[in-house]
Motif scaffolding. Structure first.
Motif, PDB file in Angstrom:
ATOM      1  N   ASN A 122       0.810  -1.218   0.000  1.00 37.41           N
ATOM      2  CA  ASN A 122       0.000   0.000   0.000  1.00 37.41           C
ATOM      3  C   ASN A 122       0.844   1.270   0.000  1.00 37.41           C
ATOM      4  OD1 ASN A 122      -2.841  -1.178   0.304  1.00 37.41           O
ATOM      5  ND2 ASN A 122      -1.625  -2.272   1.835  1.00 37.41           N
ATOM      6  N   ALA A 123       2.153   1.108   0.048  1.00 36.15           N
ATOM      7  CA  ALA A 123       3.019   2.279   0.117  1.00 36.15           C
ATOM      8  C   ALA A 123       2.986   3.131  -1.159  1.00 36.15           C
ATOM      9  CB  ALA A 123       4.450   1.839   0.434  1.00 36.15           C
ATOM     10  N   PRO A 124       3.095   2.536  -2.345  1.00 33.93           N
ATOM     11  CA  PRO A 124       3.152   3.367  -3.554  1.00 33.93           C
ATOM     12  C   PRO A 124       1.935   4.278  -3.703  1.00 33.93           C
ATOM     13  CG  PRO A 124       3.820   1.122  -4.071  1.00 33.93           C
ATOM     14  CD  PRO A 124       3.306   1.103  -2.662  1.00 33.93           C
ATOM     15  N   VAL A 125       0.780   3.730  -3.409  1.00 34.36           N
ATOM     16  CA  VAL A 125      -0.450   4.489  -3.568  1.00 34.36           C
ATOM     17  C   VAL A 125      -0.474   5.685  -2.610  1.00 34.36           C
ATOM     18  CG1 VAL A 125      -2.880   4.283  -2.980  1.00 34.36           C
ATOM     19  CG2 VAL A 125      -1.832   2.631  -4.522  1.00 34.36           C
ATOM     20  N   LEU A 126      -0.044   5.470  -1.365  1.00 37.60           N
ATOM     21  CA  LEU A 126      -0.050   6.561  -0.398  1.00 37.60           C
ATOM     22  C   LEU A 126       0.953   7.643  -0.782  1.00 37.60           C
ATOM     23  CD1 LEU A 126      -0.462   4.622   2.984  1.00 37.60           C
ATOM     24  CD2 LEU A 126      -2.218   5.657   1.530  1.00 37.60           C
ATOM     25  N   ALA A 131      -0.079  11.249   0.983  1.00 39.69           N
ATOM     26  CA  ALA A 131      -0.656  11.035   2.317  1.00 39.69           C
ATOM     27  C   ALA A 131       0.203  11.670   3.408  1.00 39.69           C
ATOM     28  CB  ALA A 131      -0.786   9.531   2.562  1.00 39.69           C
ATOM     29  N   ARG A 132      -0.448  11.956   4.532  1.00 42.05           N
ATOM     30  CA  ARG A 132       0.233  12.441   5.734  1.00 42.05           C
ATOM     31  C   ARG A 132      -0.064  11.476   6.866  1.00 42.05           C
ATOM     32  NH1 ARG A 132      -1.366  17.677   8.222  1.00 42.05           N
ATOM     33  NH2 ARG A 132      -3.397  16.951   7.488  1.00 42.05           N
ATOM     34  N   LEU A 133       0.866  11.378   7.787  1.00 40.00           N
ATOM     35  CA  LEU A 133       0.674  10.456   8.909  1.00 40.00           C
ATOM     36  C   LEU A 133       0.421  11.234  10.190  1.00 40.00           C
ATOM     37  CD1 LEU A 133       3.588   7.929   8.201  1.00 40.00           C
ATOM     38  CD2 LEU A 133       1.225   7.901   7.338  1.00 40.00           C
ATOM     39  N   LEU A 144       3.364  14.050   9.864  1.00 37.92           N
ATOM     40  CA  LEU A 144       4.556  13.833   9.049  1.00 37.92           C
ATOM     41  C   LEU A 144       4.105  13.435   7.644  1.00 37.92           C
ATOM     42  CD1 LEU A 144       7.758  13.386   9.383  1.00 37.92           C
ATOM     43  CD2 LEU A 144       7.188  10.958   9.502  1.00 37.92           C
ATOM     44  N   PRO A 145       4.682  14.107   6.611  1.00 37.29           N
ATOM     45  CA  PRO A 145       4.349  13.620   5.260  1.00 37.29           C
ATOM     46  C   PRO A 145       4.784  12.152   5.155  1.00 37.29           C
ATOM     47  CG  PRO A 145       5.609  15.672   5.175  1.00 37.29           C
ATOM     48  CD  PRO A 145       5.636  15.221   6.597  1.00 37.29           C
ATOM     49  N   TYR A 146       3.956  11.330   4.527  1.00 30.71           N
ATOM     50  CA  TYR A 146       4.322   9.911   4.434  1.00 30.71           C
ATOM     51  C   TYR A 146       5.648   9.748   3.688  1.00 30.71           C
ATOM     52  CZ  TYR A 146       4.427   5.042   3.095  1.00 30.71           C
ATOM     53  OH  TYR A 146       4.835   3.754   2.890  1.00 30.71           O
ATOM     54  N   ALA A 147       5.921  10.660   2.757  1.00 33.81           N
ATOM     55  CA  ALA A 147       7.164  10.565   1.974  1.00 33.81           C
ATOM     56  C   ALA A 147       8.416  10.637   2.852  1.00 33.81           C
ATOM     57  CB  ALA A 147       7.196  11.670   0.909  1.00 33.81           C
ATOM     58  N   ASP A 148       8.251  11.164   4.076  1.00 33.85           N
ATOM     59  CA  ASP A 148       9.407  11.256   4.975  1.00 33.85           C
ATOM     60  C   ASP A 148       9.459  10.121   5.999  1.00 33.85           C
ATOM     61  OD1 ASP A 148       9.986  13.588   3.677  1.00 33.85           O
ATOM     62  OD2 ASP A 148       9.013  14.870   5.182  1.00 33.85           O
ATOM     63  N   PHE A 149       8.531   9.190   5.897  1.00 32.57           N
ATOM     64  CA  PHE A 149       8.396   8.164   6.946  1.00 32.57           C
ATOM     65  C   PHE A 149       9.501   7.113   6.880  1.00 32.57           C
ATOM     66  CE2 PHE A 149       6.163   4.251   8.591  1.00 32.57           C
ATOM     67  CZ  PHE A 149       6.046   4.671   9.915  1.00 32.57           C
ATOM     68  N   HIS A 150       9.813   6.658   5.681  1.00 34.19           N
ATOM     69  CA  HIS A 150      10.794   5.572   5.543  1.00 34.19           C
ATOM     70  C   HIS A 150      12.196   6.162   5.460  1.00 34.19           C
ATOM     71  CE1 HIS A 150       7.708   2.573   5.152  1.00 34.19           C
ATOM     72  NE2 HIS A 150       7.091   3.321   4.251  1.00 34.19           N
ATOM     73  N   GLN A 151      13.045   5.840   6.430  1.00 32.81           N
ATOM     74  CA  GLN A 151      14.341   6.508   6.521  1.00 32.81           C
ATOM     75  C   GLN A 151      15.510   5.621   6.118  1.00 32.81           C
ATOM     76  OE1 GLN A 151      14.385   8.327  10.421  1.00 32.81           O
ATOM     77  NE2 GLN A 151      13.247  10.044   9.522  1.00 32.81           N
ATOM     78  N   ALA A 224       9.428   7.662  -3.869  1.00 32.47           N
ATOM     79  CA  ALA A 224       8.860   8.528  -4.896  1.00 32.47           C
ATOM     80  C   ALA A 224       9.873   8.632  -6.037  1.00 32.47           C
ATOM     81  CB  ALA A 224       8.578   9.896  -4.302  1.00 32.47           C
ATOM     82  N   LEU A 225       9.489   9.349  -7.102  1.00 32.65           N
ATOM     83  CA  LEU A 225      10.406   9.528  -8.237  1.00 32.65           C
ATOM     84  C   LEU A 225      10.611  11.019  -8.458  1.00 32.65           C
ATOM     85  CD1 LEU A 225       8.916   6.911 -10.774  1.00 32.65           C
ATOM     86  CD2 LEU A 225      10.778   6.567  -9.121  1.00 32.65           C
ATOM     87  N   PRO A 226      11.412  11.649  -7.594  1.00 30.22           N
ATOM     88  CA  PRO A 226      11.523  13.113  -7.665  1.00 30.22           C
ATOM     89  C   PRO A 226      12.048  13.625  -9.008  1.00 30.22           C
ATOM     90  CG  PRO A 226      13.109  12.166  -6.097  1.00 30.22           C
ATOM     91  CD  PRO A 226      12.167  11.090  -6.484  1.00 30.22           C
ATOM     92  N   SER A 227      13.027  12.934  -9.586  1.00 34.66           N
ATOM     93  CA  SER A 227      13.580  13.440 -10.850  1.00 34.66           C
ATOM     94  C   SER A 227      12.544  13.366 -11.971  1.00 34.66           C
ATOM     95  CB  SER A 227      14.803  12.630 -11.277  1.00 34.66           C
ATOM     96  OG  SER A 227      15.660  12.418 -10.210  1.00 34.66           O
ATOM     97  N   VAL A 228      11.807  12.284 -11.969  1.00 35.40           N
ATOM     98  CA  VAL A 228      10.784  12.124 -13.011  1.00 35.40           C
ATOM     99  C   VAL A 228       9.698  13.179 -12.806  1.00 35.40           C
ATOM    100  CG1 VAL A 228       9.108  10.563 -14.043  1.00 35.40           C
ATOM    101  CG2 VAL A 228      11.284   9.664 -13.193  1.00 35.40           C
ATOM    102  N   SER A 229       9.292  13.383 -11.558  1.00 34.09           N
ATOM    103  CA  SER A 229       8.253  14.370 -11.267  1.00 34.09           C
ATOM    104  C   SER A 229       8.702  15.759 -11.700  1.00 34.09           C
ATOM    105  CB  SER A 229       7.933  14.386  -9.764  1.00 34.09           C
ATOM    106  OG  SER A 229       7.289  13.198  -9.410  1.00 34.09           O
ATOM    107  N   GLN A 230       9.965  16.059 -11.444  1.00 34.93           N
ATOM    108  CA  GLN A 230      10.490  17.370 -11.786  1.00 34.93           C
ATOM    109  C   GLN A 230      10.513  17.572 -13.308  1.00 34.93           C
ATOM    110  OE1 GLN A 230      14.478  18.068 -10.466  1.00 34.93           O
ATOM    111  NE2 GLN A 230      14.324  20.277 -10.758  1.00 34.93           N
ATOM    112  N   TYR A 231      10.931  16.527 -14.008  1.00 37.36           N
ATOM    113  CA  TYR A 231      10.981  16.608 -15.471  1.00 37.36           C
ATOM    114  C   TYR A 231       9.591  16.838 -16.070  1.00 37.36           C
ATOM    115  CZ  TYR A 231      11.161  14.965 -20.290  1.00 37.36           C
ATOM    116  OH  TYR A 231      11.012  14.873 -21.653  1.00 37.36           O
TER     117      TYR A 231
END
Lengths: 290, 763
Positions: A122-126, A131-133, A144-151, A224-231
């Motif tokens: 379920n991680a990719p969808v969130l 999503a925020r936690l 916390l933004p979910y994107a920052d959850f996994h360290q 996430a795919l930050p470079s792809v999103s930025q492009y």
């Protein structure tokens, strides 16, 4: 034998955790932890904190901004929820391909995130939905933004004494479309080789305003795919080229060879899936055909 | 002779009574080995070698641990021979000094607490000196300078018919291929296990999950050095086997009995965990086949040339017999004047490979059937047409020199399969679909094959099976045989055969528990022989029993269950012999030369055509089976529901072989993916529809013309699926399982797809 504590109220649970930080292994559905307990008896904790009795962590609420899902809500409840199906269909879909129905009956959304598997279904969808936690502690709550959850590999941002309380998911913006696909080892009871979710927001015909991706099984953490999103941001679909997208994917993920697949397959299929998520031509063609 | 299509026209309920073991299994009252009461008993566990062959230098028991509570067994405790009794005494029961693979048993421990036992396992350390250069590959073993055994060969066979050079001269089109099949795990639901106890009089009773009670008995006799009469082997309810419980239960039984001998009268239960079972018990032999086929332009086969090699693992176990069946089945059900098949079983440092449904045939049939499609492609001929031109007919000569009799239905199965699947129409549809740029590619592939039932050649004669029927005074009849119910339905089928032969209702007949102190040796439950060979013996014993009741107890010519019971009462009152026994006699013309592979290899062949329809996702290269059709001529379906179940289950297992099941080896040659989460078998969600079509020619060697059924479904799915994928993607596939990762490699060899394929899941 390990000690087993099952509090009835959230404050009680938080108090227990705060009193002895790090002592308890938190458990709810147990679909990951019971397997580990069986296979690695030497890693069994001295004490379990069973949070399945906490009503505060159960259920789904629709708010003005979106959806709040209690961390101990079962994937089955999420999968069957009418509002989820209507507004967050990718979440209904990812819940439906997590294990199989008997697992979905017990497994919780919070458990899937806190277990912190790189392949969490379920991680990719969130990540794609942004999503925020809601993280709770005896002393208070933080978001916390979910994107920052996994360290890091199997490492989350949860501190000692904290519990994941709920997952908040905003309504997808209007004129956005989602794409979700899990490529597993088989059709059910499968762990992902690659999985992807994308939420693509088009400003006007042909122009991508914002594209957000989430992937699993392609790095040490769901990512996430930050470079792809930025492009993609602010780019017209007709100007999108395959090569920079592939470059971005290569930059953003770090697939490895393991018991389920090869690094080469993961990289290639990840790239293909990202391209497919972006490319609306097929959708248009499909509409033409109708 | 007429060929009856599908018993659908027959009354299915009358033909397919409820399973005799069904109620106990669905209500949970059936006792599997780990369910058997074991009051005051101990649990056993095994310390194993870690290296891929070498020398054991020392065994160190952690001095910090109190070992006084444990029963400890090493090779020194073996009273008899330290070898598992099978074809040859090469596999050791417990390592003393040298060993050949990782996972060999060295020390056995028993303790009353399973958890304590689990921890104790880690406190025994082995000092091992690794043999240099362990070998895990077939061709490496054939070329290696280091020899585990002479030539690294357990067996080297040659089937030679006609003149290969003549065939090569006549061939106008020749293809050549190298095809591989992997190891495959049987994955019975119940892991292996045994319970052993020394009884008050010193006799030993071993109960457990097994296929072949007399194999286990013979192994115990040899290892314990005890007389047969003082040993008793009982089969507990067995949760699946598929060949996996043919030889290895002998090993576990010896281990459990050795522990029991030192346990002071306490019973010892030795149950494998799933991981241990996956790592050490035998799997299907991996194979490598170099094949050349030649045909004239019209598509008539001129020669078949195969170099078929299987990985036997570190000990001989059953490999020569597996190889023999593989060699005999290699040329398929085809007429060809010039055939050469060389077969070799090779020694490597893997744990030994063993019996698994099909027993060598699925490996060589895979090579032959995939090669047939390559030949068709090169000829520009439809694969079905190529087969039609070459399939055996009655009075043709089989590869083993036998003249094919009336019991030959290869063409019939092909015709029915083509018709049922609308093969030619589908072929055209899929061709159009693939040309239209859809996000998937579709293909339809077939395999035609035959499978011989029973032991090969003179095997049944050597077995000299016996079956007894015992009548009780109140009119019930007990079947005494050593054949085992392991989930496949044999108990029901055998009871049904006996009841029908005796003219009694099913509930008047039952199968005695498989207990070597009571049942005669009717051979192992393997090789698709139970219904055909043992069923036939039951029928003969039933005829003999009726004759006796007529002669000695006035059973009337026409009788019902009550008359029968009355006659049984009279027989018992007169102290007449209430036990009849039938002995195996080979069918007429059963001549076989093991050296030259010449003669009649099997009493009966069953015939089949399987057709797979697949869809491959161009984006992810995942393959889905859309539809599967299995047409099988099996002589006579004694219990059509069980027969269909056997075929559907076998097809599922075969689709696993084709598409999903990859045994991954670690550096020490042991299965690395030793969990159900990463040894992938198909679920019901992965299987398309499986259509089973039964044809009954009624000419088999079994009751009412029945033949073996159970192994055939393992032979066909892999080549049919591979042929379908080759057609769908227009590539050559050289190995299974056809994982998407493998297809990506194969497709990378082709020019990259311009279009980005599109399977959309829009939300």
């Amino acid at each position: 034998m390990s000690e087993w504590t099952r509090p009835r109220h959230l404050p009680e649970a938080l108090e227990i955790l705060a009193a002895a930080p790090g002592r308890y292994r938190v458990i709810s559905g147990g679909t990951d932890l019971m397997v580990e307990r069986h296979l690695a008896p030497e890693r069994r904790p001295d004490a379990w904190l069973d949070i399945s009795g906490l009503w505060e962590l159960q259920g789904l609420q629709i708010t003005e901004e979106g959806l709040r899902i209690g961390a101990a809500t079962s994937l089955e409840a999420i999968r069957r929820h009418a509002e989820v199906a209507a507004h967050w269909p990718m979440l209904a879909a990812s819940a439906a391909v997590t294990g199989a129905p008997p697992i979905q009956n017990r497994a919780t959304l919070g458990g899937n995130l806190c277990n912190a598997s790189p392949a969490a279904d379920n991680a990719p969808v969130l990540l794609a939905y942004g999503a925020r936690l809601e993280i709770v502690h005896h002393h208070g709550t933080r978001w916390l933004p979910y994107a920052d959850f996994h360290q890091g590999y199997r490492k989350t941002a949860l501190q000692a004494g904290e519990l994941l309380g709920a997952v908040w998911i905003p309504y997808p913006p209007p004129r956005s479309r989602g794409y979700f696909r899990k490529v597993g080892t088989r059709a059910a009871q499968a762990i992902a080789k690659v999985s992807i979710a994308a939420l693509i927001e088009a400003e006007r015909e042909g122009m991508i305003q914002c594209a957000r991706f989430g992937m699993a099984s392609v790095a040490a953490v769901p990512c996430a795919l930050p470079s792809v999103s930025q492009y993609l941001a602010g780019r017209a679909v007709r100007d999108i080229a395959e090569a920079p997208v592939r470059r971005g994917v290569r930059q953003d993920i770090a697939p490895v060879k393991d018991i389920r697949s090869t690094a080469a397959y993961r990289l290639e299929i990840a790239s293909r899936l990202v391209l497919e998520a972006i490319d609306p031509r097929a959708a248009r063609k499909k509409e033409d055909g109708v | 002779m007429s060929l009856t299509g599908a018993p659908a026209q027959r009354d299915q309920r009358a033909d397919s009574p409820a399973r005799v073991d069904g109620f106990a299994k669905i209500t949970g009252s059936a006792l599997y080995v780990d369910d058997l009461p074991c009051a005051g008993g101990l649990f056993g566990a095994t310390v194993r070698t870690a290296m891929a062959g070498g020398i054991l230098q020392e065994v160190i028991f952690d001095p910090a641990m109190d070992w006084s509570d444990f029963v400890i067994v090493t090779a020194k405790d073996i009273p008899g021979v330290n070898a598992v009794k099978l074809l040859e005494n090469d596999q050791i029961v417990l390592v003393e000094r040298t060993f050949r693979h990782a996972g060999e048993a060295v020390v056995l421990l028993a303790h009353a607490d399973r958890e304590v036992l689990g921890m104790a396992l880690k406190r025994v350390s082995l000092v091992e000196q690794l043999n240099p250069d362990p070998i895990f590959d077939i061709d490496e073993a054939l070329q290696a300078e280091r020899e585990m055994i002479p030539g690294n060969l357990y067996a080297d066979y040659l089937l030679n018919r006609g003149d290969l050079a003549e065939g090569e001269r006549r061939a106008e089109v020749v293809i050549e291929a190298c095809l591989r099949t992997p190891a495959q795990e049987q994955l019975y639901i119940e892991p292996q296990g045994m319970l052993a106890r020394v009884q008050a009089n010193g006799d030993i009773l071993v109960e457990g999950s097994l296929q072949c009670p007399y194999y286990v008995l013979d192994a115990l006799v040899q290892c314990l050095g005890m007389d047969k009469n003082r040993l008793r082997v009982v089969q507990s309810t067995t949760g699946g086997a598929f060949g996996g419980k043919e030889d290895y239960p002998s090993m576990i039984a010896c281990h459990a009995a050795l522990l029991a001998l030192k346990a002071g009268g306490r019973p010892v239960k030795l149950i494998y965990t799933r991981g241990e079972d996956l790592r050490v018990t035998p799997k299907r032999h991996p194979s490598r086949t170099l094949i050349r086929l030649g045909a004239n332009k019209a598509g008539t086969l001129q020669f078949i040339d195969m170099d078929f090699a299987i990985d036997g693992g570190a000990y001989r176990t059953l490999s020569p017999v597996v190889l023999s069946r593989g060699v005999i089945h290699a040329p398929g059900p085809y007429k060809c004047p010039n055939i050469r098949v060389r077969g070799r079983a090779v020694a490597t440092n893997h744990p030994p490979f063993g019996a698994f449904r099909g027993f060598g045939a699925p490996q060589s049939i895979f090579a032959m059937e995939v090669a047939m499609d390559r030949l068709a492609k090169k000829l520009g001929m439809d694969p079905a047409e190529l087969r039609r031109k070459n399939l055996l007919r009655s009075s043709d000569v089989h590869a083993t020199g036998e003249v094919v009799g009336a019991d030959c239905f290869a063409h019939a199965t092909l015709d029915v399969a083509l018709e049922r699947t609308h093969y030619h129409q589908r072929l055209a549809e899929y061709k159009a679909w693939n040309a239209a740029g859809h996000p998937t590619r579709k293909g339809i592939g077939l395999a035609t094959f035959a499978h011989g039932a029973g032991f090969t050649g003179n095997g049944e004669l050597h077995l000299a099976s016996r079956v007894s029927l015992q009548v009780l005074a109140h009119g019930h009849v007990e079947i005494l045989c050593s054949n085992t119910e392991m989930g496949q339905g044999a108990a029901t089928t055998l009871v049904q055969i006996a009841a029908e032969a005796l003219g009694l209702p099913m509930d008047s007949v039952y199968l005695a528990q498989t207990d070597t102190s009571r049942v005669p040796n009717s051979g192992p439950t393997v090789a698709s022989r139970t219904c055909m060979v043992v069923g036939d013996l039951i029928q003969k014993a039933a005829e003999r029993l009726l004759r006796r009741l007529r002669e000695a107890a006035d059973l009337p010519a026409s009788y019902d269950a009550q008359d029968f019971a009355a006659a049984c009462g009279r027989l018992h009152a007169a102290k007449g012999d209430a036990l009849v026994t039938a002995h195996y006699h080979p069918p007429a013309g059963m001549l076989w030369d093991e050296q030259t592979f010449w003669g009649r290899a099997y009493a009966s062949y069953a015939w089949a055509t399987y057709i797979a329809e697949v869809e491959v996702d161009v984006l992810t290269l995942e393959t889905r089976v859309l539809d599967f059709t299995a047409v099988q001529e099996i002589g006579k379906a004694v219990h059509p529901v069980i027969v269909r179940g056997q075929i559907e289950g076998g097809v599922a297992q075969g689709l696993g072989f084709a598409l999903y099941e990859a045994v991954l080896w670690n550096a020490r040659g042991v299965m690395a993916n030793d969990r159900l989460t990463n040894y992938i078998i198909p679920t019901s969600a992965d299987l398309g529809d499986i259509h089973v079509v039964l044809l009954e020619g009624g000419l088999g060697a079994g009751p009412k013309g029945a033949k073996g059924v159970g192994e055939l479904p393992m032979d066909g799915p892999a080549p049919a699926v591979v042929n379908a994928i080759q057609q769908a993607l227009d590539i050559d596939i050289c190995q299974i399982p056809v994982l998407p990762e493998y297809l990506l490699e194969r497709c990378a060899a082709k020019p990259p797809a311009q279009e980005i394929p599109t399977v959309r899941r829009e939300y």
